[in-house]
Motif scaffolding. Structure first.
Motif, PDB file in Angstrom:
ATOM      1  N   VAL A 138       0.837  -1.206   0.000  1.00  0.00           N
ATOM      2  CA  VAL A 138       0.000   0.000   0.000  1.00  0.00           C
ATOM      3  C   VAL A 138       0.871   1.254   0.000  1.00  0.00           C
ATOM      4  CG1 VAL A 138      -1.681   1.339   1.321  1.00  0.00           C
ATOM      5  CG2 VAL A 138      -1.973  -1.133   1.089  1.00  0.00           C
ATOM      6  N   VAL A 139       1.912   1.266   0.830  1.00  0.00           N
ATOM      7  CA  VAL A 139       2.816   2.417   0.850  1.00  0.00           C
ATOM      8  C   VAL A 139       3.490   2.592  -0.508  1.00  0.00           C
ATOM      9  CG1 VAL A 139       4.902   3.391   1.883  1.00  0.00           C
ATOM     10  CG2 VAL A 139       3.216   2.244   3.323  1.00  0.00           C
ATOM     11  N   ALA A 140       3.985   1.492  -1.060  1.00  0.00           N
ATOM     12  CA  ALA A 140       4.644   1.565  -2.360  1.00  0.00           C
ATOM     13  C   ALA A 140       3.683   2.023  -3.445  1.00  0.00           C
ATOM     14  CB  ALA A 140       5.232   0.195  -2.723  1.00  0.00           C
ATOM     15  N   ALA A 141       2.393   1.708  -3.282  1.00  0.00           N
ATOM     16  CA  ALA A 141       1.393   2.154  -4.251  1.00  0.00           C
ATOM     17  C   ALA A 141       1.337   3.674  -4.320  1.00  0.00           C
ATOM     18  CB  ALA A 141       0.018   1.594  -3.885  1.00  0.00           C
ATOM     19  N   GLY A 142       1.675   4.338  -3.210  1.00  0.00           N
ATOM     20  CA  GLY A 142       1.740   5.792  -3.233  1.00  0.00           C
ATOM     21  C   GLY A 142       2.740   6.301  -4.246  1.00  0.00           C
ATOM     22  N   GLY A 143       3.870   5.586  -4.383  1.00  0.00           N
ATOM     23  CA  GLY A 143       4.863   5.969  -5.378  1.00  0.00           C
ATOM     24  C   GLY A 143       4.318   5.853  -6.785  1.00  0.00           C
ATOM     25  N   ALA A 144       3.621   4.761  -7.064  1.00  0.00           N
ATOM     26  CA  ALA A 144       3.031   4.581  -8.394  1.00  0.00           C
ATOM     27  C   ALA A 144       1.956   5.627  -8.665  1.00  0.00           C
ATOM     28  CB  ALA A 144       2.442   3.176  -8.506  1.00  0.00           C
ATOM     29  N   PHE A 145       1.155   5.910  -7.654  1.00  0.00           N
ATOM     30  CA  PHE A 145       0.118   6.928  -7.789  1.00  0.00           C
ATOM     31  C   PHE A 145       0.745   8.289  -8.108  1.00  0.00           C
ATOM     32  CE2 PHE A 145      -2.858  10.064  -5.941  1.00  0.00           C
ATOM     33  CZ  PHE A 145      -3.992   9.747  -6.682  1.00  0.00           C
ATOM     34  N   GLY A 146       1.826   8.616  -7.393  1.00  0.00           N
ATOM     35  CA  GLY A 146       2.497   9.883  -7.643  1.00  0.00           C
ATOM     36  C   GLY A 146       3.123   9.951  -9.017  1.00  0.00           C
ATOM     37  N   GLN A 147       3.716   8.836  -9.469  1.00  0.00           N
ATOM     38  CA  GLN A 147       4.341   8.805 -10.788  1.00  0.00           C
ATOM     39  C   GLN A 147       3.315   8.850 -11.907  1.00  0.00           C
ATOM     40  OE1 GLN A 147       6.959   5.317  -9.888  1.00  0.00           O
ATOM     41  NE2 GLN A 147       8.555   6.570 -10.785  1.00  0.00           N
ATOM     42  N   GLY A 148       2.067   8.566 -11.581  1.00  0.00           N
ATOM     43  CA  GLY A 148       1.020   8.698 -12.579  1.00  0.00           C
ATOM     44  C   GLY A 148       0.388  10.066 -12.571  1.00  0.00           C
ATOM     45  N   VAL A 149       0.040  10.565 -11.395  1.00  0.00           N
ATOM     46  CA  VAL A 149      -0.704  11.818 -11.284  1.00  0.00           C
ATOM     47  C   VAL A 149       0.184  13.037 -11.504  1.00  0.00           C
ATOM     48  CG1 VAL A 149      -2.004  13.288  -9.702  1.00  0.00           C
ATOM     49  CG2 VAL A 149      -2.477  10.832  -9.803  1.00  0.00           C
ATOM     50  N   PHE A 150       1.352  13.083 -10.866  1.00  0.00           N
ATOM     51  CA  PHE A 150       2.177  14.280 -10.949  1.00  0.00           C
ATOM     52  C   PHE A 150       2.708  14.552 -12.361  1.00  0.00           C
ATOM     53  CE2 PHE A 150       1.844  14.337  -6.437  1.00  0.00           C
ATOM     54  CZ  PHE A 150       2.157  15.636  -6.042  1.00  0.00           C
ATOM     55  N   PRO A 151       3.228  13.552 -13.101  1.00  0.00           N
ATOM     56  CA  PRO A 151       3.634  13.845 -14.477  1.00  0.00           C
ATOM     57  C   PRO A 151       2.474  14.310 -15.360  1.00  0.00           C
ATOM     58  CG  PRO A 151       4.648  11.827 -13.730  1.00  0.00           C
ATOM     59  CD  PRO A 151       3.639  12.194 -12.697  1.00  0.00           C
ATOM     60  N   PHE A 152       1.300  13.705 -15.178  1.00  0.00           N
ATOM     61  CA  PHE A 152       0.144  14.135 -15.972  1.00  0.00           C
ATOM     62  C   PHE A 152      -0.215  15.580 -15.639  1.00  0.00           C
ATOM     63  CE2 PHE A 152      -4.472  14.383 -16.815  1.00  0.00           C
ATOM     64  CZ  PHE A 152      -4.446  14.070 -18.168  1.00  0.00           C
ATOM     65  N   MET A 153      -0.203  15.903 -14.364  1.00  0.00           N
ATOM     66  CA  MET A 153      -0.483  17.269 -13.941  1.00  0.00           C
ATOM     67  C   MET A 153       0.587  18.223 -14.471  1.00  0.00           C
ATOM     68  SD  MET A 153      -1.179  18.651 -10.074  1.00  0.00           S
ATOM     69  CE  MET A 153       0.318  17.878  -9.476  1.00  0.00           C
ATOM     70  N   ALA A 154       1.858  17.784 -14.411  1.00  0.00           N
ATOM     71  CA  ALA A 154       2.944  18.621 -14.918  1.00  0.00           C
ATOM     72  C   ALA A 154       2.800  18.855 -16.416  1.00  0.00           C
ATOM     73  CB  ALA A 154       4.292  17.961 -14.610  1.00  0.00           C
ATOM     74  N   ARG A 155       2.353  17.839 -17.146  1.00  0.00           N
ATOM     75  CA  ARG A 155       2.149  18.001 -18.586  1.00  0.00           C
ATOM     76  C   ARG A 155       1.041  19.007 -18.867  1.00  0.00           C
ATOM     77  NH1 ARG A 155       4.707  18.323 -22.732  1.00  0.00           N
ATOM     78  NH2 ARG A 155       5.735  16.314 -22.374  1.00  0.00           N
ATOM     79  N   LEU A 156      -0.043  18.946 -18.127  1.00  0.00           N
ATOM     80  CA  LEU A 156      -1.138  19.898 -18.331  1.00  0.00           C
ATOM     81  C   LEU A 156      -0.681  21.328 -18.047  1.00  0.00           C
ATOM     82  CD1 LEU A 156      -4.189  18.016 -16.739  1.00  0.00           C
ATOM     83  CD2 LEU A 156      -3.626  18.260 -19.168  1.00  0.00           C
TER      84      LEU A 156
END
Length: 403
Positions: A138-156
């Motif tokens: 579950v903790v490691a899932a936070g890393g995957a969540f961040g690597q998905g959401v933050f780059p997408f947000m940065a691209r926008l």
């Protein structure tokens, strides 16, 4: 401060969010490849080396910070890490030269990512005896969540306001949300006992089939090649899909799908560690990662790319969870921080090499086919090392039982 026994669940939530921020900043590098190349004229290998700079600085400092975590705990390091990530992102928003780019990512890795990553993982795992794999997943899932959401947000943000604004917004998010979370970090009773009595080796749980140095050496070698395999898609899939003719938002969305799939993969990987064993799960997930990585340049339709992103995201993320569980399950509590620190050391070197060589091979060949083939070749070497580790562990376990 005494730690209530139920606080482990809270620590999972806190560590999930801090991992989201740390890995979100780490994974956003790929989004800035083309914008920075276009504005400053830097090659993709040069921009990719920013990721390498961050990875290598994380690798070097994680060993030192692992010792610090074993001596003082993770809270102070988490506070330092959040502040360092904020400062690095603000400085990146104002950079003008390539050396600044490398220096600020070096700061992000050495005092930011590494201070939040390994020490937190070392802390969280010791809160649990049963379902440790699931908690770490579950903790490691936070890393995957961040690597998905933050780059997408940065691209926008980059598409609408520019890369400099994107860096600044990321930094402000780290500061405003990260500091309160870092203050909530606590150690488990077993970690507190180990920190207060570092020379007490008499506890039954301090006896393991393989010596910690041997565990770290073998797993470190496996991690070195495993992370080269995963780094090429993580760093270059946005640029690859953009080269195929997809618009930047679509390319970033493919990466987001890969990372969101990783949320499921990391949790599932932790659950499988509890059922199949950590080393078997690592082998299974590594096989899936190795097979799927090579296909990215071969699939050119959007549906196929989304599907491959789901598959690769699941397996690569399961690899990361099972690696963490292996390091914690095979080393005593008094050395958990150091074990995680060395794991991050080898992992970030592998990630840095993979990210850079993926861009370097692209510059040599003009396409990504050979780069992704190299990724899978590194995965094959990782699988061979896993086989050797399993033989060594089996022999050590048999020897220990015979005593």
């Amino acid at each position: 401060m005494r730690s209530a026994p139920y606080y482990g669940v809270t620590m999972v939530g806190v560590a999930f969010m801090l991992s989201t921020f740390a890995f979100g900043g780490l994974g956003s590098v790929g989004v800035f490849l083309k914008p920075l190349s276009a504005e400053f004229g830097w090659s993709r290998a040069q921009v990719s080396f920013g990721y390498t700079s961050m990875a290598l600085s994380s690798a070097l400092s994680s060993i030192f910070l692992g010792f610090i975590a074993d001596k003082f705990g993770a809270r102070r390091l988490a506070l330092m890490g959040v502040l360092a990530m904020f400062v690095a992102m603000v400085l990146l928003s104002r950079m003008q030269t390539l050396w600044e780019f490398y220096l600020y990512y070096f700061l992000f890795g050495s005092l930011g990512f590494s201070a939040v990553g390994a020490p937190l993982m070392a802390s969280v795992g010791q809160w649990f005896t049963d379902k440790r794999g699931l908690a770490i997943g579950v903790v490691a899932a936070g890393g995957a969540f961040g690597q998905g959401v933050f780059p997408f947000m940065a691209r926008l943000i980059t598409s609408g306001y520019g890369w400099d604004t994107a860096y600044l917004v990321l930094g402000l998010i780290f500061l405003i949300m990260g500091l309160p979370l870092a203050w909530m970090v606590r150690e488990s009773p077993s970690r507190i006992a180990a920190i207060n009595n570092p020379n007490d080796h008499s506890a039954p749980q301090d006896h393991y089939p393989m010596k910690p140095a041997e565990v770290i050496s073998w797993l470190g070698l496996a991690i070195l090649f495993c992370c080269q395999c995963m780094a090429v898609p993580i760093v270059h899939v946005v640029a690859l899909t953009s080269d195929m003719g997809f618009d930047p938002k679509t390319a970033a969305s493919i990466f987001m799908v890969l990372m969101i799939s990783g949320v499921v993969g990391r949790i599932a990987g932790g659950g499988l560690c509890d059922r199949l064993g950590a080393l078997r799960t690592y082998a299974l997930m590594s096989l899936g990662q190795t097979v799927s990585a090579v296909w990215f340049p071969q699939i050119t339709n959007l549906v196929g790319l989304y599907g491959l992103a789901v598959v690769f995201g699941f397996f690569y993320s399961g690899v990361m969870t099972s690696l963490i569980v292996n390091l914690q399950a095979m080393t005593p509590p008094r050395m958990t921080g150091r074990a995680m620190g060395f794991g991050v050391f080898f992992g970030m070197i592998g990630m840095g090499l993979g990210g850079f060589l993926g861009g370097y091979i692209y510059d040599l060949t003009g396409n990504y086919t050979a780069a992704f083939a190299y990724a899978s070749a590194a995965g094959v070497i990782n699988l061979c090392i896993i086989f050797v580790i399993s033989l060594r562990l089996k022999g050590a376990t048999a020897k220990m039982a015979a005593v």
